[in-house]
Design a protein around this motif. Structure first.
Motif, mmCIF file in Angstrom:
data_model
loop_
_atom_site.group_PDB
_atom_site.id
_atom_site.type_symbol
_atom_site.label_atom_id
_atom_site.label_comp_id
_atom_site.label_asym_id
_atom_site.label_seq_id
_atom_site.Cartn_x
_atom_site.Cartn_y
_atom_site.Cartn_z
ATOM 1 N N PHE A 50 0.736 -1.237 -0.014
ATOM 2 C CA PHE A 50 -0.009 0.109 0.154
ATOM 3 C C PHE A 50 0.864 1.140 -0.013
ATOM 4 N N ILE A 51 1.981 1.070 -0.759
ATOM 5 C CA ILE A 51 2.794 2.627 -0.777
ATOM 6 C C ILE A 51 2.343 3.341 -1.627
ATOM 7 N N THR A 52 2.161 4.712 -1.406
ATOM 8 C CA THR A 52 1.762 5.881 -2.112
ATOM 9 C C THR A 52 2.752 6.839 -2.671
ATOM 10 N N GLU A 53 3.938 6.693 -1.838
ATOM 11 C CA GLU A 53 4.693 7.726 -2.153
ATOM 12 C C GLU A 53 6.132 7.266 -1.934
ATOM 13 N N ILE A 54 7.140 7.688 -2.965
ATOM 14 C CA ILE A 54 8.572 7.455 -2.988
ATOM 15 C C ILE A 54 9.175 8.626 -2.251
ATOM 16 N N ASP A 55 9.262 8.638 -0.982
ATOM 17 C CA ASP A 55 10.142 9.809 -0.390
ATOM 18 C C ASP A 55 11.358 9.512 -0.213
ATOM 19 N N GLU A 56 12.281 10.522 0.581
ATOM 20 C CA GLU A 56 13.623 10.113 0.794
ATOM 21 C C GLU A 56 13.649 8.816 1.826
ATOM 22 N N VAL A 57 14.688 8.130 1.424
ATOM 23 C CA VAL A 57 14.968 6.876 2.430
ATOM 24 C C VAL A 57 16.147 7.112 3.090
ATOM 25 N N PRO A 58 16.476 6.396 4.180
ATOM 26 C CA PRO A 58 17.898 6.397 4.835
ATOM 27 C C PRO A 58 18.929 6.183 3.803
ATOM 28 N N SER A 59 20.101 6.959 3.889
ATOM 29 C CA SER A 59 21.022 6.469 3.003
ATOM 30 C C SER A 59 21.540 5.358 2.666
ATOM 31 N N GLU A 60 21.612 4.476 3.557
ATOM 32 C CA GLU A 60 22.144 3.132 3.596
ATOM 33 C C GLU A 60 21.312 2.345 2.676
ATOM 34 N N ILE A 67 14.601 -3.247 -6.775
ATOM 35 C CA ILE A 67 13.312 -2.851 -6.082
ATOM 36 C C ILE A 67 12.163 -3.477 -6.703
ATOM 37 N N PHE A 68 11.528 -4.227 -6.131
ATOM 38 C CA PHE A 68 10.117 -4.853 -6.296
ATOM 39 C C PHE A 68 9.185 -4.052 -5.537
ATOM 40 N N MET A 69 8.378 -3.472 -6.216
ATOM 41 C CA MET A 69 7.253 -2.706 -5.691
ATOM 42 C C MET A 69 5.908 -2.843 -6.509
ATOM 43 N N SER A 70 5.633 -4.113 -7.001
ATOM 44 C CA SER A 70 4.549 -4.366 -7.937
ATOM 45 C C SER A 70 3.314 -4.174 -6.542
ATOM 46 N N ASN A 71 2.063 -3.946 -7.163
ATOM 47 C CA ASN A 71 0.850 -3.905 -6.528
ATOM 48 C C ASN A 71 0.738 -3.028 -5.124
ATOM 49 N N ASN A 72 1.258 -1.758 -5.665
ATOM 50 C CA ASN A 72 1.065 -0.723 -4.886
ATOM 51 C C ASN A 72 0.403 0.429 -5.205
ATOM 52 N N ASN A 73 0.696 1.688 -4.905
ATOM 53 C CA ASN A 73 -0.576 2.700 -5.339
ATOM 54 C C ASN A 73 0.523 3.970 -5.911
ATOM 55 N N VAL A 74 1.741 3.724 -6.110
ATOM 56 C CA VAL A 74 2.678 4.766 -6.613
ATOM 57 C C VAL A 74 2.134 5.440 -8.006
ATOM 58 N N THR A 75 1.914 6.741 -8.026
ATOM 59 C CA THR A 75 1.712 7.483 -8.861
ATOM 60 C C THR A 75 2.748 8.414 -9.666
ATOM 61 N N THR A 76 3.860 8.360 -9.374
ATOM 62 C CA THR A 76 4.964 9.180 -9.666
ATOM 63 C C THR A 76 6.100 8.316 -9.693
ATOM 64 N N LEU A 77 7.286 8.478 -10.572
ATOM 65 C CA LEU A 77 8.451 7.907 -10.473
ATOM 66 C C LEU A 77 9.570 8.949 -9.937
ATOM 67 N N ARG A 78 9.055 10.167 -9.491
ATOM 68 C CA ARG A 78 10.001 11.347 -9.278
ATOM 69 C C ARG A 78 10.980 10.591 -7.864
ATOM 70 N N GLY A 79 10.509 10.069 -7.055
ATOM 71 C CA GLY A 79 11.406 9.417 -5.716
ATOM 72 C C GLY A 79 12.347 8.463 -6.412
ATOM 73 N N PHE A 80 12.558 7.984 -7.461
ATOM 74 C CA PHE A 80 13.532 6.984 -8.035
ATOM 75 C C PHE A 80 14.851 7.394 -8.116
ATOM 76 N N ALA A 81 14.848 8.976 -8.542
ATOM 77 C CA ALA A 81 16.031 9.574 -8.749
ATOM 78 C C ALA A 81 17.177 9.451 -7.665
ATOM 79 N N GLN A 82 16.607 9.024 -6.481
ATOM 80 C CA GLN A 82 17.680 8.982 -5.231
ATOM 81 C C GLN A 82 18.286 7.526 -5.336
ATOM 82 N N PHE A 83 18.064 6.735 -6.265
ATOM 83 C CA PHE A 83 18.654 5.328 -6.477
ATOM 84 C C PHE A 83 19.705 5.191 -7.658
ATOM 85 N N PRO A 84 20.816 5.913 -7.842
ATOM 86 C CA PRO A 84 21.700 5.764 -9.080
ATOM 87 C C PRO A 84 22.135 4.406 -9.297
ATOM 88 N N ASN A 85 22.236 3.613 -8.341
ATOM 89 C CA ASN A 85 22.850 2.111 -8.663
ATOM 90 C C ASN A 85 21.633 1.357 -9.163
#
Length: 231
Positions: A77-87, A94-112
């Protein structure tokens, strides 16, 4: 045989008239039972359908499903990709199927990031793919059953914006697709720019026609007034 004392007492109680006080007690008892049932039902519903949560909250809530290399958070039931701890920002999968994500904005924090699964979410616009440019190593992407997959040439648009992809929606990417993607998307963008220019030109022409119409009306009105004065 005559009835026993206890039997007579119970019978008299059953036949006793219901007083206002006993009626009020009965109503209160039923109300308490209903309240208790509703509370249990609400708790059960919350356990099955928890409220919307952010990615950082899900990481804290399900520590056994995440590590420094992978986030396995499908059906949470994840709806927002906010900033996660640096570690966790160095994860590769990342497996996040079957959630409620509407934007890919937050994935820019995962360069690897190399593999991203977002099937059955709420992503609608192709413009959201621009955020994945911050993930230069992304080679596997799953977006099935998101609304943007219904857009014409969806697959070509994804390949154009994510040129390093080797698999999209569980299908290998062919070299011929990459060439077609660049040609198709570039042509679509050129056609769109031409349409916008034409619309602006039409608006200018319509504005000019409107001004000419007002000018002619004023001119006609002035001529009529002059004719009246000359009589």
């Amino acid at each position: 045989m005559s009835e026993g004392y206890s039997a007579i007492l119970q019978k008299s109680r059953r036949n006793a008239p219901i007083t206002n006080q006993s009626l009020a007690q009965l109503k209160q008892k039923k109300a308490n039972e209903l309240k208790k049932r509703n509370l249990i039902k609400a708790q059960e519903t919350q356990s099955v359908f928890p409220g919307p949560i952010k990615l950082s909250q899900a990481i804290r809530k399900y520590p056994t499903l995440v590590d420094h290399a992978k986030l396995n958070l499908a059906d949470k039931f994840i709806t927002e990709i906010d900033e996660v701890p640096s570690e966790f920002q160095g994860v590769q999968t990342i497996f996040m199927s079957n959630n409620n994500v509407t934007t890919l904005r937050g994935f820019a924090q995962f360069p690897n990031l190399r593999s991203l699964s977002l099937a059955n979410n709420g992503i609608k616009d192709l413009e959201e793919l621009e955020y994945l440019k911050a993930c230069p190593h992304l080679n596997a992407l799953m977006l099935e059953n998101n609304q943007l997959t219904n857009i014409p040439n969806y697959r070509l648009h994804v390949l154009f914006r994510c040129p390093k992809l080797k698999a999209l929606d569980n299908k290998d990417v062919q070299m011929s697709e990459r060439k077609i993607a660049e040609h198709t998307v570039t042509k679509e963008e050129a056609d769109m720019n031409l349409m916008l220019k034409n619309e602006l030109l039409i608006m200018k022409l319509e504005n000019g026609v409107s001004k000419m119409s007002v000018h002619n009306e004023l001119r006609s009105s002035m001529l009529q007034q002059r004719n009246v004065l000359n009589r």
